[in-house]
Write a protein that holds these residues in place. Structure first.
Motif, PDB file in Angstrom:
ATOM      1  N   GLY A 165      -6.875  20.605  56.621  1.00 11.83           N
ATOM      2  CA  GLY A 165      -6.434  20.905  55.264  1.00 11.83           C
ATOM      3  C   GLY A 165      -5.880  19.737  54.487  1.00 11.83           C
ATOM      4  O   GLY A 165      -5.763  19.803  53.268  1.00 11.83           O
ATOM      5  N   ASP A 168      -9.483  17.916  53.773  1.00 11.27           N
ATOM      6  CA  ASP A 168     -10.653  18.786  53.696  1.00 11.27           C
ATOM      7  C   ASP A 168     -10.655  19.547  52.382  1.00 11.27           C
ATOM      8  O   ASP A 168      -9.613  19.943  51.878  1.00 11.27           O
ATOM      9  CB  ASP A 168     -10.646  19.815  54.838  1.00 11.27           C
ATOM     10  CG  ASP A 168     -10.543  19.173  56.195  1.00 11.27           C
ATOM     11  OD1 ASP A 168      -9.766  19.691  57.021  1.00 11.27           O
ATOM     12  OD2 ASP A 168     -11.218  18.157  56.436  1.00 11.27           O
ATOM     13  N   ARG A 170     -11.197  22.932  50.212  1.00 10.11           N
ATOM     14  CA  ARG A 170     -10.926  24.333  50.546  1.00 10.11           C
ATOM     15  C   ARG A 170     -12.188  25.045  51.033  1.00 10.11           C
ATOM     16  O   ARG A 170     -12.144  25.875  51.920  1.00 10.11           O
ATOM     17  CB  ARG A 170     -10.324  25.063  49.354  1.00 10.11           C
ATOM     18  CG  ARG A 170      -8.955  24.568  48.980  1.00 10.11           C
ATOM     19  CD  ARG A 170      -8.348  25.449  47.909  1.00 10.11           C
ATOM     20  NE  ARG A 170      -7.151  24.848  47.369  1.00 10.11           N
ATOM     21  CZ  ARG A 170      -5.955  24.912  47.914  1.00 10.11           C
ATOM     22  NH1 ARG A 170      -5.802  25.543  49.045  1.00 10.11           N
ATOM     23  NH2 ARG A 170      -4.916  24.349  47.350  1.00 10.11           N
ATOM     24  N   ILE A 173     -12.741  24.347  54.654  1.00 11.73           N
ATOM     25  CA  ILE A 173     -11.788  25.075  55.497  1.00 11.73           C
ATOM     26  C   ILE A 173     -12.241  26.523  55.629  1.00 11.73           C
ATOM     27  O   ILE A 173     -12.296  27.085  56.713  1.00 11.73           O
ATOM     28  CB  ILE A 173     -10.365  24.997  54.923  1.00 11.73           C
ATOM     29  CG1 ILE A 173      -9.886  23.553  54.936  1.00 11.73           C
ATOM     30  CG2 ILE A 173      -9.416  25.893  55.701  1.00 11.73           C
ATOM     31  CD1 ILE A 173      -8.610  23.331  54.177  1.00 11.73           C
ATOM     32  N   GLU A 183      -9.605  30.195  62.568  1.00 10.45           N
ATOM     33  CA  GLU A 183     -10.438  28.991  62.544  1.00 10.45           C
ATOM     34  C   GLU A 183     -11.357  28.974  63.745  1.00 10.45           C
ATOM     35  O   GLU A 183     -10.972  29.377  64.841  1.00 10.45           O
ATOM     36  CB  GLU A 183      -9.557  27.730  62.524  1.00 10.45           C
ATOM     37  CG  GLU A 183      -8.921  27.519  61.175  1.00 10.45           C
ATOM     38  CD  GLU A 183      -8.391  26.119  60.983  1.00 10.45           C
ATOM     39  OE1 GLU A 183      -8.995  25.179  61.513  1.00 10.45           O
ATOM     40  OE2 GLU A 183      -7.374  25.989  60.314  1.00 10.45           O
TER      41      GLU A 183
END
Length: 184
Positions: A165, A168, A170, A173, A183
């Protein structure tokens, strides 16, 4: 090499002192009495520091020839610039001067390009790298050893191991999560 080491704030009192926003890790060296600093705008300097003291957590400086509040107020927002030998190194091998870190390429430990350091922001809790990404956006990287795992001045790069995060998008993610929201 010239580096901005402080910005003059408001006048303090009636005898020519000013508050300064410190922009150096070594104010005791760069902003010591007797230091001669260039200025931006250049028309206000050079300025020689006559005295310095800390008052209520702020650094106060008085410059030679600045004797009253009016003269001090005229310096407001002036940048103070010190001449620094580009080969000068901090005593601790794990410390760096801002000018050594500026323009370093930032890559992940896997070799992915993140961007280039354009600014170092010194905050009370920690320092941050302001990194310009290839697409022109910026990302803030905390300058802590858990994230910045290597500074290689010879190769002109900073290697990071960012937590999920931090850099990265959104969308990336979201796509890495399975249908339960966990995840993958």
């Amino acid at each position: 090499m010239q580096l901005v080491v402080a910005r003059v704030g408001r006048a303090h009192g009636i005898k020519g002192e000013v508050t300064v926003e410190v922009r150096t890790d070594e104010p005791e060296v760069r902003l010591a009495p007797g230091a001669v600093l260039a200025t931006d705008p250049a028309s206000t300097g050079p300025l020689t520091i006559e005295t310095g003291r800390v008052h209520s957590g702020r650094l106060l400086l008085r410059f030679e020839g600045v004797r009253d509040r009016t003269a001090a107020e005229a310096l407001r927002n002036t940048l103070l610039i010190a001449d620094v030998d580009p080969d000068e190194q901090p005593e601790d091998p794990d410390e760096y001067y801002d000018h050594q870190l500026m323009d370093l390429d930032v890559v992940t430990k896997d070799g992915d390009e993140v961007g280039r350091i354009t600014e170092i922001s010194h905050l009370p809790a920690q320092d941050l790298f302001v990194v310009e990404r290839p697409d022109g956006t910026e990302v803030l990287i905390p300058f802590v050893e858990e994230i910045v795992i290597e500074i290689d001045l010879d190769e002109q790069r900073a290697v990071i191991d960012p937590p999920p995060g931090l850099i990265d998008d959104r969308a990336e993610i979201a796509s890495s999560r399975d249908s339960t929201g966990e995840e993958a």
